[in-house]
Design a protein around this motif. Structure first.
Motif, PDB file in Angstrom:
ATOM      1  N   GLU A  41      50.935  37.378  58.672  1.00 56.88           N
ATOM      2  CA  GLU A  41      50.738  38.051  59.963  1.00 56.88           C
ATOM      3  C   GLU A  41      49.968  37.211  60.974  1.00 56.88           C
ATOM      4  OE1 GLU A  41      52.151  40.752  60.976  1.00 56.88           O
ATOM      5  OE2 GLU A  41      52.984  41.381  59.052  1.00 56.88           O
ATOM      6  N   VAL A  42      49.143  36.269  60.518  1.00 58.43           N
ATOM      7  CA  VAL A  42      48.215  35.616  61.449  1.00 58.43           C
ATOM      8  C   VAL A  42      48.369  34.108  61.604  1.00 58.43           C
ATOM      9  CG1 VAL A  42      46.484  37.414  61.074  1.00 58.43           C
ATOM     10  CG2 VAL A  42      46.341  35.293  59.744  1.00 58.43           C
ATOM     11  N   TYR A  43      49.062  33.430  60.688  1.00 56.25           N
ATOM     12  CA  TYR A  43      49.037  31.964  60.712  1.00 56.25           C
ATOM     13  C   TYR A  43      49.585  31.377  62.005  1.00 56.25           C
ATOM     14  CZ  TYR A  43      54.051  31.504  59.886  1.00 56.25           C
ATOM     15  OH  TYR A  43      55.409  31.542  60.026  1.00 56.25           O
ATOM     16  N   ASP A  47      45.020  30.949  69.688  1.00 57.06           N
ATOM     17  CA  ASP A  47      43.588  31.257  69.801  1.00 57.06           C
ATOM     18  C   ASP A  47      43.369  32.463  70.706  1.00 57.06           C
ATOM     19  OD1 ASP A  47      42.448  29.409  68.048  1.00 57.06           O
ATOM     20  OD2 ASP A  47      42.382  27.837  69.574  1.00 57.06           O
ATOM     21  N   GLU A  48      44.130  32.561  71.767  1.00 59.80           N
ATOM     22  CA  GLU A  48      43.990  33.709  72.674  1.00 59.80           C
ATOM     23  C   GLU A  48      44.303  35.014  71.930  1.00 59.80           C
ATOM     24  OE1 GLU A  48      45.943  35.548  76.755  1.00 59.80           O
ATOM     25  OE2 GLU A  48      46.184  33.406  76.352  1.00 59.80           O
ATOM     26  N   GLN A  49      45.341  35.009  71.122  1.00 64.20           N
ATOM     27  CA  GLN A  49      45.690  36.201  70.350  1.00 64.20           C
ATOM     28  C   GLN A  49      44.620  36.490  69.290  1.00 64.20           C
ATOM     29  OE1 GLN A  49      49.566  34.742  69.238  1.00 64.20           O
ATOM     30  NE2 GLN A  49      50.603  36.187  70.622  1.00 64.20           N
ATOM     31  N   LEU A  50      44.148  35.461  68.608  1.00 70.28           N
ATOM     32  CA  LEU A  50      43.098  35.648  67.599  1.00 70.28           C
ATOM     33  C   LEU A  50      41.810  36.200  68.204  1.00 70.28           C
ATOM     34  CD1 LEU A  50      43.570  32.391  65.498  1.00 70.28           C
ATOM     35  CD2 LEU A  50      44.033  34.746  64.730  1.00 70.28           C
ATOM     36  N   ASP A  51      41.581  35.901  69.469  1.00 69.03           N
ATOM     37  CA  ASP A  51      40.365  36.365  70.132  1.00 69.03           C
ATOM     38  C   ASP A  51      40.559  37.687  70.872  1.00 69.03           C
ATOM     39  OD1 ASP A  51      38.839  34.252  69.144  1.00 69.03           O
ATOM     40  OD2 ASP A  51      39.435  32.931  70.779  1.00 69.03           O
ATOM     41  N   THR A  52      41.628  38.393  70.545  1.00 69.21           N
ATOM     42  CA  THR A  52      41.903  39.705  71.112  1.00 69.21           C
ATOM     43  C   THR A  52      41.289  40.781  70.214  1.00 69.21           C
ATOM     44  OG1 THR A  52      43.989  38.921  72.033  1.00 69.21           O
ATOM     45  CG2 THR A  52      43.752  41.312  71.773  1.00 69.21           C
ATOM     46  N   PRO A  53      40.481  41.689  70.769  1.00 68.34           N
ATOM     47  CA  PRO A  53      39.944  42.791  69.955  1.00 68.34           C
ATOM     48  C   PRO A  53      41.056  43.747  69.536  1.00 68.34           C
ATOM     49  CG  PRO A  53      38.726  42.557  72.037  1.00 68.34           C
ATOM     50  CD  PRO A  53      39.958  41.693  72.135  1.00 68.34           C
ATOM     51  N   TYR A  54      40.923  44.289  68.339  1.00 65.78           N
ATOM     52  CA  TYR A  54      41.940  45.233  67.858  1.00 65.78           C
ATOM     53  C   TYR A  54      41.749  46.631  68.464  1.00 65.78           C
ATOM     54  CZ  TYR A  54      38.666  47.359  64.518  1.00 65.78           C
ATOM     55  OH  TYR A  54      37.607  48.014  63.937  1.00 65.78           O
ATOM     56  N   ARG A  55      40.589  46.855  69.074  1.00 69.54           N
ATOM     57  CA  ARG A  55      40.319  48.111  69.780  1.00 69.54           C
ATOM     58  C   ARG A  55      39.221  47.855  70.802  1.00 69.54           C
ATOM     59  NH1 ARG A  55      35.406  50.306  68.257  1.00 69.54           N
ATOM     60  NH2 ARG A  55      34.660  49.720  66.192  1.00 69.54           N
ATOM     61  N   PRO A  56      39.055  48.746  71.783  1.00 64.89           N
ATOM     62  CA  PRO A  56      37.954  48.566  72.732  1.00 64.89           C
ATOM     63  C   PRO A  56      36.613  48.485  72.001  1.00 64.89           C
ATOM     64  CG  PRO A  56      39.442  50.291  73.492  1.00 64.89           C
ATOM     65  CD  PRO A  56      39.863  49.931  72.092  1.00 64.89           C
ATOM     66  N   GLU A  57      35.818  47.494  72.364  1.00 65.21           N
ATOM     67  CA  GLU A  57      34.504  47.251  71.766  1.00 65.21           C
ATOM     68  C   GLU A  57      34.574  46.996  70.259  1.00 65.21           C
ATOM     69  OE1 GLU A  57      31.403  49.926  73.084  1.00 65.21           O
ATOM     70  OE2 GLU A  57      32.485  50.267  74.975  1.00 65.21           O
ATOM     71  N   GLY A  58      35.736  46.546  69.793  1.00 67.51           N
ATOM     72  CA  GLY A  58      35.898  46.232  68.378  1.00 67.51           C
ATOM     73  C   GLY A  58      35.912  44.731  68.156  1.00 67.51           C
ATOM     74  N   TRP A  59      36.023  44.348  66.905  1.00 67.05           N
ATOM     75  CA  TRP A  59      36.098  42.946  66.551  1.00 67.05           C
ATOM     76  C   TRP A  59      37.414  42.355  67.008  1.00 67.05           C
ATOM     77  CZ3 TRP A  59      34.581  43.795  60.731  1.00 67.05           C
ATOM     78  CH2 TRP A  59      33.206  44.010  60.644  1.00 67.05           C
ATOM     79  N   THR A  60      37.397  41.050  67.183  1.00 70.71           N
ATOM     80  CA  THR A  60      38.634  40.327  67.456  1.00 70.71           C
ATOM     81  C   THR A  60      39.391  40.155  66.141  1.00 70.71           C
ATOM     82  OG1 THR A  60      37.665  38.143  67.070  1.00 70.71           O
ATOM     83  CG2 THR A  60      37.529  39.028  69.337  1.00 70.71           C
ATOM     84  N   ILE A  61      40.650  39.799  66.249  1.00 73.74           N
ATOM     85  CA  ILE A  61      41.433  39.530  65.041  1.00 73.74           C
ATOM     86  C   ILE A  61      40.770  38.411  64.234  1.00 73.74           C
ATOM     87  CG2 ILE A  61      43.650  38.647  64.190  1.00 73.74           C
ATOM     88  CD1 ILE A  61      44.981  40.225  66.475  1.00 73.74           C
ATOM     89  N   ARG A  62      40.255  37.406  64.921  1.00 71.51           N
ATOM     90  CA  ARG A  62      39.558  36.301  64.238  1.00 71.51           C
ATOM     91  C   ARG A  62      38.375  36.853  63.426  1.00 71.51           C
ATOM     92  NH1 ARG A  62      39.682  31.067  65.709  1.00 71.51           N
ATOM     93  NH2 ARG A  62      40.423  31.619  67.791  1.00 71.51           N
ATOM     94  N   GLN A  63      37.587  37.724  64.039  1.00 68.66           N
ATOM     95  CA  GLN A  63      36.443  38.302  63.335  1.00 68.66           C
ATOM     96  C   GLN A  63      36.884  39.154  62.148  1.00 68.66           C
ATOM     97  OE1 GLN A  63      34.780  39.849  67.106  1.00 68.66           O
ATOM     98  NE2 GLN A  63      32.777  39.228  66.279  1.00 68.66           N
ATOM     99  N   VAL A  64      37.974  39.873  62.288  1.00 70.61           N
ATOM    100  CA  VAL A  64      38.486  40.692  61.184  1.00 70.61           C
ATOM    101  C   VAL A  64      38.853  39.795  59.996  1.00 70.61           C
ATOM    102  CG1 VAL A  64      40.409  42.173  60.432  1.00 70.61           C
ATOM    103  CG2 VAL A  64      39.269  42.609  62.631  1.00 70.61           C
ATOM    104  N   ILE A  65      39.518  38.687  60.261  1.00 71.80           N
ATOM    105  CA  ILE A  65      39.915  37.764  59.192  1.00 71.80           C
ATOM    106  C   ILE A  65      38.684  37.205  58.486  1.00 71.80           C
ATOM    107  CG2 ILE A  65      41.051  35.548  58.692  1.00 71.80           C
ATOM    108  CD1 ILE A  65      42.880  36.298  61.202  1.00 71.80           C
ATOM    109  N   HIS A  66      37.711  36.738  59.268  1.00 71.25           N
ATOM    110  CA  HIS A  66      36.489  36.198  58.664  1.00 71.25           C
ATOM    111  C   HIS A  66      35.715  37.300  57.932  1.00 71.25           C
ATOM    112  CE1 HIS A  66      37.170  32.263  60.267  1.00 71.25           C
ATOM    113  NE2 HIS A  66      36.979  32.621  61.530  1.00 71.25           N
ATOM    114  N   HIS A  67      35.722  38.519  58.485  1.00 77.87           N
ATOM    115  CA  HIS A  67      35.064  39.646  57.820  1.00 77.87           C
ATOM    116  C   HIS A  67      35.685  39.902  56.442  1.00 77.87           C
ATOM    117  CE1 HIS A  67      33.813  43.686  56.766  1.00 77.87           C
ATOM    118  NE2 HIS A  67      35.087  44.047  56.777  1.00 77.87           N
ATOM    119  N   CYS A  68      36.996  39.848  56.365  1.00 78.62           N
ATOM    120  CA  CYS A  68      37.657  40.070  55.071  1.00 78.62           C
ATOM    121  C   CYS A  68      37.191  39.041  54.048  1.00 78.62           C
ATOM    122  CB  CYS A  68      39.171  40.048  55.232  1.00 78.62           C
ATOM    123  SG  CYS A  68      39.819  41.523  56.056  1.00 78.62           S
TER     124      CYS A  68
END
Length: 178
Positions: A41-43, A47-68
């Motif tokens: 889904e992410v490879y 960078d612009e897409q990875l730095d998009t939050p998945y919801r208002p005031e939420g983590w970016t996709i990049r942060q979600v991946i690193h969080h996992c």
């Protein structure tokens, strides 16, 4: 979508009254396949897409991946402590603070994808070889003030994988990304 639907696109985890072998097998399969499903889904995201939050005031996709990667690294450690100690009290961590550190906010995702591959390969091996007694082993979570069984926690992390994957797939869908 409501904010609640954006936060919990697959709903909140609810443990079944009885954890059958089939349910446990499905959970382990979800954990095992997560790194490949996530990478798929992410490879290719920019960078612009990875730095998009998945919801208002939420983590970016990049942060979600690193969080996992952070979360699953901690979970594997907790599983191993539970299997080698008598009802250990696990160490909580401030995931929201970890997500704000420079590596979570700015680093390429490749290192976390590699971490997830290795963590999940080891985790799956461990989970597939648990004895019945080990499945009932418990740890104490001090933030919740209660014990958690290994078998239920397998479900929690299968849900966690699917929960964060849905954050990403729903964001892609809302933005018409491939």
């Amino acid at each position: 979508m409501t904010l609640e639907q954006l936060k919990y696109p697959i709903g909140k985890f609810e443990a079944p009254a009885t954890i059958t072998k089939d349910i446990l097998s499905q959970w382990i399969a979800d954990i095992s396949s997560f790194p490949a499903r996530l990478k798929n889904e992410v490879y290719h995201l920019t960078d612009e897409q990875l730095d998009t939050p998945y919801r208002p005031e939420g983590w970016t996709i990049r942060q979600v991946i690193h969080h996992c990667a952070d979360s699953h690294m901690n979970s594997l450690t907790r599983f191993k402590l539970t299997l080698t100690e008598d009802q250990p009290t696990i160490k909580p961590y401030h995931e929201e603070r970890w997500a704000e550190l420079m590596d979570s906010k700015n680093m390429p995702i490749a290192p976390s994808l590699k971490m997830l591959e290795g963590i999940h390969e080891r985790w799956t091996m461990l989970l597939n070889h648990l004895t019945e007694e080990q499945k009932g082993s418990v740890f104490i979570h001090p933030e919740h003030g209660k014990t958690f069984r290994i078998d239920e926690n397998i479900g929690t992390y299968a849900w966690h994988c699917n929960h964060h994957l849905a954050h990403i797939t729903q964001t892609k869908k809302r933005n018409n990304w491939k």
